[in-house]
Design a protein around this motif. Sequence first.
Motif, PDB file in Angstrom:
ATOM      1  N   PRO A  17       0.704  -1.281  -0.099  1.00 27.35           N
ATOM      2  CA  PRO A  17       0.004  -0.017   0.180  1.00 27.35           C
ATOM      3  C   PRO A  17       0.666   1.192   0.025  1.00 27.35           C
ATOM      4  CG  PRO A  17      -0.065  -1.118   2.167  1.00 27.35           C
ATOM      5  CD  PRO A  17       0.712  -2.119   1.174  1.00 27.35           C
ATOM      6  N   THR A  18       1.886   1.210   0.533  1.00 30.63           N
ATOM      7  CA  THR A  18       2.918   2.636   0.511  1.00 30.63           C
ATOM      8  C   THR A  18       4.150   2.566   0.158  1.00 30.63           C
ATOM      9  OG1 THR A  18       3.526   2.043   2.829  1.00 30.63           O
ATOM     10  CG2 THR A  18       1.672   3.268   2.695  1.00 30.63           C
ATOM     11  N   GLU A  19       4.599   1.080  -0.002  1.00 35.41           N
ATOM     12  CA  GLU A  19       6.379   1.130  -0.383  1.00 35.41           C
ATOM     13  C   GLU A  19       6.168   0.481  -1.720  1.00 35.41           C
ATOM     14  OE1 GLU A  19       8.134  -1.118   2.533  1.00 35.41           O
ATOM     15  OE2 GLU A  19       6.975  -0.265   4.051  1.00 35.41           O
ATOM     16  N   SER A  20       7.463   0.301  -2.360  1.00 42.49           N
ATOM     17  CA  SER A  20       7.748  -0.035  -3.700  1.00 42.49           C
ATOM     18  C   SER A  20       7.815  -1.553  -3.596  1.00 42.49           C
ATOM     19  CB  SER A  20       9.007   0.474  -4.538  1.00 42.49           C
ATOM     20  OG  SER A  20       8.508   2.126  -4.501  1.00 42.49           O
ATOM     21  N   SER A 299      -8.829   3.124 -11.555  1.00 36.65           N
ATOM     22  CA  SER A 299      -7.486   3.630 -10.775  1.00 36.65           C
ATOM     23  C   SER A 299      -8.009   4.087  -9.442  1.00 36.65           C
ATOM     24  CB  SER A 299      -7.023   4.581 -11.818  1.00 36.65           C
ATOM     25  OG  SER A 299      -7.759   5.663 -12.011  1.00 36.65           O
ATOM     26  N   PRO A 300      -6.797   4.363  -8.524  1.00 34.05           N
ATOM     27  CA  PRO A 300      -7.220   4.750  -7.348  1.00 34.05           C
ATOM     28  C   PRO A 300      -8.070   6.053  -7.151  1.00 34.05           C
ATOM     29  CG  PRO A 300      -4.821   4.066  -7.129  1.00 34.05           C
ATOM     30  CD  PRO A 300      -5.441   3.976  -8.682  1.00 34.05           C
ATOM     31  N   ASP A 301      -7.640   6.876  -8.360  1.00 29.63           N
ATOM     32  CA  ASP A 301      -8.628   8.272  -8.310  1.00 29.63           C
ATOM     33  C   ASP A 301      -9.781   8.097  -9.130  1.00 29.63           C
ATOM     34  OD1 ASP A 301      -7.511   8.190 -10.860  1.00 29.63           O
ATOM     35  OD2 ASP A 301      -6.408   9.812 -11.140  1.00 29.63           O
ATOM     36  N   GLY A 302     -10.165   7.024  -9.675  1.00 32.91           N
ATOM     37  CA  GLY A 302     -11.433   6.865 -10.258  1.00 32.91           C
ATOM     38  C   GLY A 302     -11.405   7.264 -11.785  1.00 32.91           C
ATOM     39  N   GLN A 303     -10.465   7.835 -12.382  1.00 27.16           N
ATOM     40  CA  GLN A 303     -10.461   8.434 -13.551  1.00 27.16           C
ATOM     41  C   GLN A 303      -9.951   7.453 -14.724  1.00 27.16           C
ATOM     42  OE1 GLN A 303      -8.474  12.486 -13.794  1.00 27.16           O
ATOM     43  NE2 GLN A 303      -8.278  12.582 -11.634  1.00 27.16           N
ATOM     44  N   ARG A 304      -9.274   6.349 -14.264  1.00 25.46           N
ATOM     45  CA  ARG A 304      -8.812   5.599 -15.382  1.00 25.46           C
ATOM     46  C   ARG A 304      -9.626   3.962 -15.178  1.00 25.46           C
ATOM     47  NH1 ARG A 304      -2.682   6.196 -14.659  1.00 25.46           N
ATOM     48  NH2 ARG A 304      -3.742   6.652 -12.814  1.00 25.46           N
ATOM     49  N   PHE A 340      -3.947  -1.441 -10.989  1.00 26.65           N
ATOM     50  CA  PHE A 340      -3.138  -0.386 -10.673  1.00 26.65           C
ATOM     51  C   PHE A 340      -2.292  -0.365  -9.295  1.00 26.65           C
ATOM     52  CE2 PHE A 340      -6.523   1.461 -13.784  1.00 26.65           C
ATOM     53  CZ  PHE A 340      -5.537   2.371 -14.483  1.00 26.65           C
ATOM     54  N   SER A 341      -1.234   0.228  -9.466  1.00 26.37           N
ATOM     55  CA  SER A 341      -0.528   0.498  -8.029  1.00 26.37           C
ATOM     56  C   SER A 341      -1.477   1.557  -7.337  1.00 26.37           C
ATOM     57  CB  SER A 341       0.940   0.936  -8.442  1.00 26.37           C
ATOM     58  OG  SER A 341       0.880   2.238  -9.325  1.00 26.37           O
ATOM     59  N   PRO A 342      -0.980   1.775  -6.003  1.00 25.75           N
ATOM     60  CA  PRO A 342      -1.713   2.582  -5.146  1.00 25.75           C
ATOM     61  C   PRO A 342      -1.402   4.181  -5.674  1.00 25.75           C
ATOM     62  CG  PRO A 342      -0.570   0.866  -3.813  1.00 25.75           C
ATOM     63  CD  PRO A 342      -0.089   0.769  -5.325  1.00 25.75           C
ATOM     64  N   ASP A 343      -0.452   4.421  -6.203  1.00 24.78           N
ATOM     65  CA  ASP A 343      -0.149   5.761  -6.943  1.00 24.78           C
ATOM     66  C   ASP A 343      -0.684   5.869  -8.301  1.00 24.78           C
ATOM     67  OD1 ASP A 343       1.708   4.348  -8.414  1.00 24.78           O
ATOM     68  OD2 ASP A 343       3.294   5.569  -7.417  1.00 24.78           O
ATOM     69  N   GLY A 344      -1.110   4.908  -8.653  1.00 26.34           N
ATOM     70  CA  GLY A 344      -1.885   4.742 -10.162  1.00 26.34           C
ATOM     71  C   GLY A 344      -0.704   5.198 -11.402  1.00 26.34           C
ATOM     72  N   TRP A 359       3.960  -2.485 -15.666  1.00 26.62           N
ATOM     73  CA  TRP A 359       4.104  -1.493 -16.754  1.00 26.62           C
ATOM     74  C   TRP A 359       4.102  -0.083 -16.022  1.00 26.62           C
ATOM     75  CZ3 TRP A 359       3.885  -4.083 -21.533  1.00 26.62           C
ATOM     76  CH2 TRP A 359       3.442  -5.321 -21.721  1.00 26.62           C
ATOM     77  N   ASP A 360       4.674   0.610 -16.606  1.00 20.53           N
ATOM     78  CA  ASP A 360       4.393   2.417 -16.377  1.00 20.53           C
ATOM     79  C   ASP A 360       3.450   2.524 -17.386  1.00 20.53           C
ATOM     80  OD1 ASP A 360       6.628   2.490 -14.669  1.00 20.53           O
ATOM     81  OD2 ASP A 360       7.850   2.878 -16.325  1.00 20.53           O
TER      82      ASP A 360
END
Length: 379
Positions: A17-20, A299-304, A340-344, A359-360
Amino acid sequence: MTVWEYPGKIVTADFHPTESLLVSASRDPLVRLWNRDSGELIQSLRIPTEALKHVVRFSPDGDRVLVTSTDEGLRVSRRTPAGWTVARRFGDREEDLFALIAYAEFSPAVKGADGSRHSKWIVSCKVVLQKAEVWDVESGELKATLQSDSEGGGLCVFASFSHDGGRVVTTDLKGWVQIWEGDWERGQKSVRKVAEFKAGAGDAGGALFHPTDRDRVLYAYGKGDEATIWVINPVANNAELAQRFKHDRGIRYAEWSPDGTRVVTASHDGTAQVWDAENGDEVGEPLRHDESVVRAEFSPDGQRVVTASRDGTARVWDAATGYPLSDQLHHHSPINFARFSPDGRQVVTTGDDATVRLWDVPPAPPGPAPTWLPEFIEA
């Protein structure tokens, strides 16, 4: 792109949730922890089975990893200063030793007395024994058994917490849904069945609570061509159908947007679709693949939205328009998972080619899509 190869065919993965960190698992006995920045293997956790791993997941605070398999029950590994511990099995009864756990998850994080946020409970779903169980994360103690004694008491295939952790929804192979409520600290004596209703015709179905409203549940099952929203009526011990989202063929997966205003569905008809949760209208264009879409997540922000398909590709889309934001993300065989990763900023995919791929991915567009974009995409 980073690629990790596996000896097993089917794999699953989750982001810290917070680390790589990334955790992944397959049919082989090792659950692996990776540094997703460098691609380096951090540690391997041995699970004494080569059976299929159904779920691998970090806890909300990132200090534990949960693993379920077809013959080794529920296991949890804990992070210590010396590294991650050997995954400990929850339960020492005979039924726990070789239990088929279809699904398990941590409860949402709560704030402790010291200000830290952590998960207190795990819910797991025992298929053949037709029940779900709630466990204490810290002690491993069984706190409650959720088992219907009515017509809706079929093989348990899914269980999930409400946003406040005070309710659990369970589903079975007969198409029934149960809503349970309890003070899990007090244990079995506090548990009551709030509602039970038939939401599907059969097959493995899943249900998710609304992100902020524990009286609303989203349901979908593989053989059904529609996902549905139900409003729970505790007084009548049932639920009322509030909305339908229909495809041309069966639905593989459905989930709420982070704010609960939309729903995304993935279908065998080769499309995913974003919907307005209130009025049932389609939001944007269908997200098209050449074969079944097995996963679609916001995505975490709901935009994708990211989709995964049996055509061997995943893709990132604009949730508002349905226009693609990325190229096709290719595996050499069908894909079964994407998240998605937590940071999207990244997406992880897993496939039948025995690889995990990282993937980026592009961010959401800053404003409304230009009017010429649909014609450009078609060309």
